[in-house]
Design an enzyme around this catalytic site. Structure first.
Site, PDB file in Angstrom:
ATOM      1  N   ASP A  79     -59.111  26.753 -30.406  1.00 17.56           N
ATOM      2  CA  ASP A  79     -59.442  27.208 -29.578  1.00 17.56           C
ATOM      3  C   ASP A  79     -59.195  28.788 -30.039  1.00 17.56           C
ATOM      4  OD1 ASP A  79     -58.058  25.685 -27.758  1.00 17.56           O
ATOM      5  OD2 ASP A  79     -59.976  25.942 -26.743  1.00 17.56           O
ATOM      6  N   HIS A 115     -65.310  21.682 -30.505  1.00 14.97           N
ATOM      7  CA  HIS A 115     -63.913  21.448 -31.061  1.00 14.97           C
ATOM      8  C   HIS A 115     -63.975  19.862 -31.621  1.00 14.97           C
ATOM      9  CE1 HIS A 115     -60.813  23.978 -29.132  1.00 14.97           C
ATOM     10  NE2 HIS A 115     -61.894  23.383 -27.495  1.00 14.97           N
ATOM     11  N   HIS A 122     -68.690  24.506 -26.132  1.00 10.41           N
ATOM     12  CA  HIS A 122     -67.190  24.386 -26.647  1.00 10.41           C
ATOM     13  C   HIS A 122     -66.367  23.230 -27.140  1.00 10.41           C
ATOM     14  CE1 HIS A 122     -63.187  26.887 -26.331  1.00 10.41           C
ATOM     15  NE2 HIS A 122     -63.038  25.089 -25.876  1.00 10.41           N
ATOM     16  N   GLU A 123     -66.841  22.286 -26.090  1.00 15.16           N
ATOM     17  CA  GLU A 123     -66.046  20.815 -26.718  1.00 15.16           C
ATOM     18  C   GLU A 123     -66.740  20.098 -27.394  1.00 15.16           C
ATOM     19  OE1 GLU A 123     -63.111  20.321 -24.829  1.00 15.16           O
ATOM     20  OE2 GLU A 123     -62.801  21.932 -23.366  1.00 15.16           O
TER      21      GLU A 123
END
Length: 176
Positions: A124, A118, A114-115
Site C-alpha cells: 500500500d 498485493h 489493487h488487491e
C-alpha cells in the site's frame, strides 16, 4: 547424493509454486498464476476484470482462471468487510472483495486490481493520487482509475523477472 537432494528440493519448490533458478532471460515465458474466483459471489466479473488489467500492463506474469484439477495460487472471496489481501509468498495468497468499500462507492475494478497488486508484491502507498493504483482508499471515492502506473507495473515485472522465493509471508494488506 547432493544432486539428488537438490533435484528433490527443486521439485518440491516447483510443486509449491516457487520459482527457483537464475534470472530469466528477457524472452522467457511469463509466470502463470492461477486464481479461483468461485467464492467471489457477485464480483466474479470484476475479479476477472482486475486480472485482465494486470495482464494488459505487465509481461512477466499472467493471471488466469484456475483450470479444472489444478490448485490455484490465488483464491478470491467476497464478504461484508473491507477489501484485504493475505499473501503467503510472491504470487500466492487470498484476497477479499469487501462490500464495505463497494457500498461506500469505491470503483470495483480499482479494488480488484489493487488487491491483485498485493499478490503481485506491491505494498500500500497512501499517496492520495488517483494515478497510483496502490494508493487504495487514500485516493478519493470518485477515482475510477483501475490501472497500475508505470512504476507499479515495472516493479511487478521486476518481481517476476528474477527468481524470488518468498515475500511477506502472512502479511496483511487492505484497501484502506
Amino acid at each position: 547424493m547432493s544432486r539428488r537432494l537438490l533435484a528433490v528440493l527443486v521439485a518440491l519448490a516447483t510443486f509449491a509454486g516457487i520459482t527457483v533458478g537464475a534470472a530469466a532471460p528477457a524472452t522467457a515465458a511469463p509466470r502463470i498464476l492461477y486464481y479461483d474466483a468461485s467464492q467471489s459471489q457477485e464480483f466474479r466479473a470484476v475479479v476477472d476484470q482486475g486480472a485482465a488489467i494486470w495482464n494488459s500492463r505487465v509481461a512477466n506474469v499472467r493471471l488466469q482462471p484456475v483450470p479444472s484439477g489444478r490448485t490455484p495460487n490465488i483464491r478470491v472471496y467476497a464478504d461484508n468487510g473491507w477489501p484485504r489481501t493475505y499473501t503467503t509468498s510472491l504470487g500466492n495468497g487470498r484476497w477479499y472483495m469487501g462490500r464495505q468499500a463497494v457500498n461506500q462507492g469505491y470503483y470495483q475494478p480499482r479494488i480488484a486490481a489493487h488487491e491483485f497488486g498485493h499478490i503481485l508484491g506491491l505494498p500500500d502507498r497512501r499517496t492520495g493520487l488517483c494515478s497510483d493504483l496502490m494508493s487504495g482508499s487514500s485516493a478519493p471515492v470518485s477515482c475510477t482509475n483501475p490501472n497500475p502506473n508505470t512504476r507499479e507495473a515495472a516493479t511487478v515485472n521486476a518481481n517476476f523477472g528474477t527468481a524470488r522465493v518468498a515475500v511477506s509471508v502472512g502479511e496483511f494488506h487492505d484497501f484502506q
